[in-house]
Design an enzyme around this catalytic site. Structure first.
Site, PDB file in Angstrom:
ATOM      1  N   ASP A 166      13.599   6.677 -10.293  1.00  0.00           N
ATOM      2  CA  ASP A 166      12.803   7.992 -10.449  1.00  0.00           C
ATOM      3  C   ASP A 166      14.029   8.671 -11.184  1.00  0.00           C
ATOM      4  OD1 ASP A 166      10.861   9.863 -10.474  1.00  0.00           O
ATOM      5  OD2 ASP A 166      11.539  10.724  -8.454  1.00  0.00           O
ATOM      6  N   ARG A 169      -3.283   9.172  14.684  1.00  0.00           N
ATOM      7  CA  ARG A 169      -4.529   9.291  14.603  1.00  0.00           C
ATOM      8  C   ARG A 169      -4.870   9.322  12.899  1.00  0.00           C
ATOM      9  NH1 ARG A 169      -4.509  12.681  19.500  1.00  0.00           N
ATOM     10  NH2 ARG A 169      -5.026  11.447  21.126  1.00  0.00           N
ATOM     11  N   GLU A 188       3.262   9.643 -14.741  1.00  0.00           N
ATOM     12  CA  GLU A 188       3.035  10.352 -13.426  1.00  0.00           C
ATOM     13  C   GLU A 188       2.601  11.689 -13.625  1.00  0.00           C
ATOM     14  OE1 GLU A 188       6.033  11.225  -9.635  1.00  0.00           O
ATOM     15  OE2 GLU A 188       6.980  10.789 -11.644  1.00  0.00           O
TER      16      GLU A 188
END
Length: 384
Positions: free
Chosen positions: A274, A226, A128
């Site tokens: 995690d 949008r 990661e």
């Protein structure tokens, strides 16, 4: 002739559906059959009710048992982490290295190749970082983040052939579609995360071979009407999968329920922990890149934070995430179980080996109480 092991007395979940009054027959560490209990004979291990299910598969687990991969990237750390999480039902996992130096990354990859050779539930590694966007750094160190270069590509493509799974999280700002295509063709599982990318940028990388997103909602561009961002692109892309951290801290439960209803298939959302070093440990703090991370009380599990209050991974175990799915996210038991086994295994491309209890699959399984608490775990049919 190999002797069969028979597990009976619990509801049997094969990764897709439940079987009542059936038994699991194991031979040579693999599933031989699922048969009615009335048909079994010989030596039978009798389970007193509950659920017999596939072992959990965790795509993102930074540490456990008091150990953190960044602090000691050795095979022994991989094994300690795997043992700590096995207590909570995880029989296969990807120890995860958060953003670090080239040298630490190289050492972790080499350790993963060695650790994956043992039958301890280590699938490989999840990197990661360091190819993340500073604007969405979370608890990662921005000064260590950088674009993917040819040295990185050579290391990753070479390492992918040395372990069952090499999974990486990259930001759209730090990688090109051509690089993603090369990584995917080499067998690397590419996920997008820690990025401020547009939905158009995300789609270009999905088209190039990225097939996942890392911890939906967290450290990524959000969904607006949008500008759908990475969240919108991931939910709308049918062939993209994504992990969620169901701990009550990282994402509001309503947002997770909305995402679960909205996700277009066949790609699915699945549980990840995690988890950091404190899972399976009594310690109250640990060091990450020279910074102290401490526990704060929480309802489902504790919250892990830096001194400035930034979330720094989780204190979640997979069984708690599965229970959260049922109790808070309003999922059927079988769906929350799929999200911890079948879905992550399918995402990683290992569904013929793990995540299911079907003919020929590894007999990696767990015995759960009716309220989803882990009683026992088996790896390749052996109690572990």
């Amino acid at each position: 002739m190999m002797e069969n092991t028979v597990l009976a007395g619990a509801r049997l979940f094969d990764g897709e559906r439940f079987f009542d009054r059936h038994a699991l027959v194991v031979e040579g560490g693999r599933v031989k059959a699922i048969v009615p209990e009335a048909e079994v004979s010989g030596k039978v291990t009798r389970l007193e009710g509950g659920i017999l299910a596939p072992g959990f598969v965790d795509v993102q687990v930074n540490g456990g048992g008091g150990r953190l991969l960044n602090n000691d990237p050795t095979p022994e750390t991989f094994f300690v982490v795997a043992r700590a999480h096995r207590t909570f039902g995880t029989t296969a996992l990807l120890p995860t290295l958060v953003t670090d130096t080239r040298e630490v990354t190289r050492k972790a990859v080499e350790a993963a190749v060695e650790a994956a050779k043992a039958d301890e539930g280590v699938l490989g590694i999840h990197l990661e970082g360091p190819h993340l966007a500073p604007a969405r750094r979370g608890a990662h160190l921005a000064e260590l983040m950088r674009p993917v270069d040819d040295v990185d590509l050579d290391l990753l493509c070479r390492a992918a052939g040395g372990m069952p799974v090499l999974h990486i999280t990259v930001a759209a700002e730090q990688v090109t579609p051509q690089q993603v295509e090369r990584l995917a063709n080499a067998g690397v599982v590419v996920s997008l995360g820690h990025t401020d990318c547009t939905s158009e940028d995300a789609r270009r990388l999905f088209n190039a071979g990225a097939r996942g997103i890392t911890h939906l909602y967290n450290a990524m561009s959000g969904l607006t009407h949008r500008a759908p961002g990475l969240v919108g692109a991931a939910l709308d892309a049918g062939d993209v999968w994504g992990g969620i951290i169901a701990d009550g801290h990282h994402v509001d439960p309503a947002a997770l329920r909305i995402a679960l209803r909205a996700k277009r298939g066949p790609g699915r959302l699945f549980h990840v922990t995690d988890a950091m070093a404190l899972v399976g440990s009594n310690a109250e703090s640990f060091e990450l890149n020279g910074r102290t991370v401490r526990r704060e009380p929480g309802e489902v599990c504790s919250k892990l934070v830096l001194e400035d209050g930034t979330l720094a991974g989780s204190d979640l175990d997979m069984a708690s995430g599965v229970r959260f799915g049922v109790q808070v996210l309003e999922l059927p038991v079988e769906e929350s179980l799929r999200m911890a086994s079948a879905y992550p295994a399918t995402y990683l491309g290992i569904e013929k080996e793990r995540g299911f209890l079907k003919l020929g699959c590894r007999a990696d399984c767990i015995h759960l109480t009716d309220d989803l608490r882990v009683q026992q775990a088996w790896i390749s049919g052996r109690v572990r």
